[in-house]
Design a protein around this motif. Sequence first.
Motif, PDB file in Angstrom:
ATOM      1  N   PHE A  35      -2.011  -6.553  -5.017  1.00 33.31           N
ATOM      2  CA  PHE A  35      -1.047  -5.599  -5.556  1.00 33.31           C
ATOM      3  C   PHE A  35      -0.021  -6.232  -6.486  1.00 33.31           C
ATOM      4  CE2 PHE A  35      -2.291  -3.422  -1.562  1.00 33.31           C
ATOM      5  CZ  PHE A  35      -2.818  -2.276  -2.124  1.00 33.31           C
ATOM      6  N   VAL A  92       0.836  -1.201   0.000  1.00 32.25           N
ATOM      7  CA  VAL A  92       0.000   0.000   0.000  1.00 32.25           C
ATOM      8  C   VAL A  92       0.872   1.252   0.000  1.00 32.25           C
ATOM      9  CG1 VAL A  92      -1.614   1.354   1.382  1.00 32.25           C
ATOM     10  CG2 VAL A  92      -2.025  -1.067   1.038  1.00 32.25           C
ATOM     11  N   THR A 151      -4.518  -1.288 -10.290  1.00 27.12           N
ATOM     12  CA  THR A 151      -4.149  -1.285  -8.876  1.00 27.12           C
ATOM     13  C   THR A 151      -3.524  -2.594  -8.433  1.00 27.12           C
ATOM     14  OG1 THR A 151      -6.329  -2.086  -8.209  1.00 27.12           O
ATOM     15  CG2 THR A 151      -6.049   0.297  -8.382  1.00 27.12           C
ATOM     16  N   GLU A 209       2.312   1.650  -3.477  1.00 27.72           N
ATOM     17  CA  GLU A 209       1.327   2.049  -4.483  1.00 27.72           C
ATOM     18  C   GLU A 209       0.869   3.489  -4.283  1.00 27.72           C
ATOM     19  OE1 GLU A 209       0.455   0.386  -7.096  1.00 27.72           O
ATOM     20  OE2 GLU A 209       1.693  -1.341  -6.567  1.00 27.72           O
ATOM     21  N   LEU A 250      -9.803  -1.460  -2.395  1.00 30.77           N
ATOM     22  CA  LEU A 250      -9.349  -1.902  -1.065  1.00 30.77           C
ATOM     23  C   LEU A 250     -10.532  -2.109  -0.126  1.00 30.77           C
ATOM     24  CD1 LEU A 250      -6.144   0.225  -0.380  1.00 30.77           C
ATOM     25  CD2 LEU A 250      -6.309  -2.260  -0.410  1.00 30.77           C
TER      26      LEU A 250
END
Length: 421
Positions: free
Chosen positions: A370, A198, A383, A201, A248
Amino acid sequence: MQAEWIIAALLVVLCWMSWRYVTLRRQVDDYTRTVSRAARSDELPPQGLPTDIKGLEQLSNAVAALSADFEKQLAATTRETARLAATLNQMTDGVLIADAEGRIQFANPAAGKLFDASEIIGRTVVEIVRHHQLVETWQRCQHTQSIQAGTVEIPAKRQFIQLIVIPDQYAGGALLLAQDLTTVRRLENVRRDFISNVSHELRTPLASLKALTETLQSGALEDPPAARRFLERIEAEVDALTQMAAELLDLTRIESGQTALNLAIISPKNILDSVAARMKMQAERAGLELTVTAPTDLPTVHADVAHVEQVLVNLIHNATKFTPPGGRITLSAAIAATRGGTDGDSIIFTVRDTGIGIPAEELPRIFERFYRIDRARTKGSGTGLGLSIAKHIIEAHQGTIWAESQEGKGSSFIFTLPRSP
């Protein structure tokens, strides 16, 4: 004078107790002789057995009361022992009790499974535990007489075992509690990877947004064409962040079971036709042919239409990114066959493309959160959450999903859904 009276009173009490003892003893002896004669002659005396031994009756009542109390305590102890044994047998953690010499006196079933041993009682801790790190933990406990803990990784089984050793201060032995931490370690790794992914990204779009805003502030606002381009890029980055946040949230809800499935009986052909109609324009813009091949008489499936369409749309969207213009995407459905060749209890759906394919070493990881294949090989951005969401949706339907691919020849994403009853 008072002391003399106390001594005299004590002497009187002692004399009375002695007399009562002698009298009771004489009565018991007479009773015993009478019963013995009656037993030898098989006849009772004319006057019958004596029943006026008051002291013996009191003694008998006292013995009976003690016996009843003992039976109650024994029953309570038996119940507690049974409850403790049931608890130990149902525990997922292994429990071993060893004496001062290290010989095991007790082991629950979980300990046998954890250390892969069938006969444990009577063997030594070293023989059962085997791993030297755990043996050293037990030895430190025996030496220091304090609680010790140690962990070992078993690479062959990809297993983590923790051993907690508690000394027995009275008998000199020890209680050994063995715990399988494999799942806990795996979840810790997943959490750590998730936070790392996370962060990674988010770093790229945020850095891009910062650079764009700084450029605008440094004078690009005075150049309308350039300002418009920068604003369009800012909008694209914000859209990407919004999409990531939404996916998410979807993934978290699905994983935690908060997303309820609205199950209904649906036709596999109808759902494929519906998704193909939605994605037709996107496929045409990419220069791809999108077709559906599925019999109309297929058995129905028991599934949530919206979520199944979400999975199919996601798979088609990925196929368009990995398939060069002029390629083909095919949606199909069929009855899943069992190993014996007969019809199974599920329907198998396939999204097949003629794209660049996926390297064999990357196939096992494509459903991870991811995870994305080399970005240089893809068109557009993503994503890396879509396939993970698809996996959880299919598993929530009690189905399975997997991928088959050959580099340069295309990929197939396949999943199953249970047939409706």
